[in-house]
Design a protein around this motif. Structure first.
Motif, PDB file in Angstrom:
ATOM      1  N   UNK A  31       0.867  -1.169   0.000  1.00  0.00           N
ATOM      2  CA  UNK A  31       0.000   0.000   0.000  1.00  0.00           C
ATOM      3  C   UNK A  31       0.906   1.221   0.000  1.00  0.00           C
ATOM      4  N   UNK A  32       0.691   2.129  -0.950  1.00  0.00           N
ATOM      5  CA  UNK A  32       1.484   3.350  -1.042  1.00  0.00           C
ATOM      6  C   UNK A  32       0.618   4.526  -0.619  1.00  0.00           C
ATOM      7  N   UNK A  33       1.186   5.406   0.204  1.00  0.00           N
ATOM      8  CA  UNK A  33       0.465   6.576   0.665  1.00  0.00           C
ATOM      9  C   UNK A  33       1.448   7.744   0.722  1.00  0.00           C
ATOM     10  N   UNK A  34       0.930   8.936   0.627  1.00  0.00           N
ATOM     11  CA  UNK A  34       1.755  10.130   0.763  1.00  0.00           C
ATOM     12  C   UNK A  34       1.252  10.885   1.980  1.00  0.00           C
ATOM     13  N   UNK A  39       6.662   9.510   0.989  1.00  0.00           N
ATOM     14  CA  UNK A  39       6.075   8.286   0.466  1.00  0.00           C
ATOM     15  C   UNK A  39       6.161   7.217   1.543  1.00  0.00           C
ATOM     16  N   UNK A  40       5.029   6.611   1.836  1.00  0.00           N
ATOM     17  CA  UNK A  40       4.984   5.550   2.851  1.00  0.00           C
ATOM     18  C   UNK A  40       4.525   4.277   2.154  1.00  0.00           C
ATOM     19  N   UNK A  41       5.307   3.221   2.293  1.00  0.00           N
ATOM     20  CA  UNK A  41       4.943   1.911   1.750  1.00  0.00           C
ATOM     21  C   UNK A  41       4.735   0.952   2.905  1.00  0.00           C
TER      22      UNK A  41
END
Length: 78
Positions: A31-34, A39-41
């Protein structure tokens, strides 16, 4: 801290050490989030829920009965 290089088509290779710490391997979904410009994986780890099949059948039967009653009300009021 590890530096990763962004390659063609946005490919990033995650080093083996980090994959092992995350418990991920090839074909796993991340799951990738900003957040705040970062950037957070994180790995997608679906929860496994154990459900009693008899309970599911009972709930589905109740829902089906309720739907039939609604249909009867709708069509009998014509």
């Amino acid at each position: 801290m590890v530096y990763l290089k962004l390659r063609k088509k946005g490919v990033v290779i995650i080093p083996k050490e980090i994959r092992e710490k995350l418990g991920v391997s090839e074909d796993d979904i991340l799951i990738a989030d900003i957040k705040d410009g970062e950037l957070i994986l994180r790995p997608l780890k679906p929860k496994i829920v154990r459900v009693d099949p008899k309970l599911v059948d009972e709930i589905l039967k109740e829902e089906g009965d309720a739907e039939r009653r609604k249909e009867e009300e709708i069509f009998s009021s014509d």
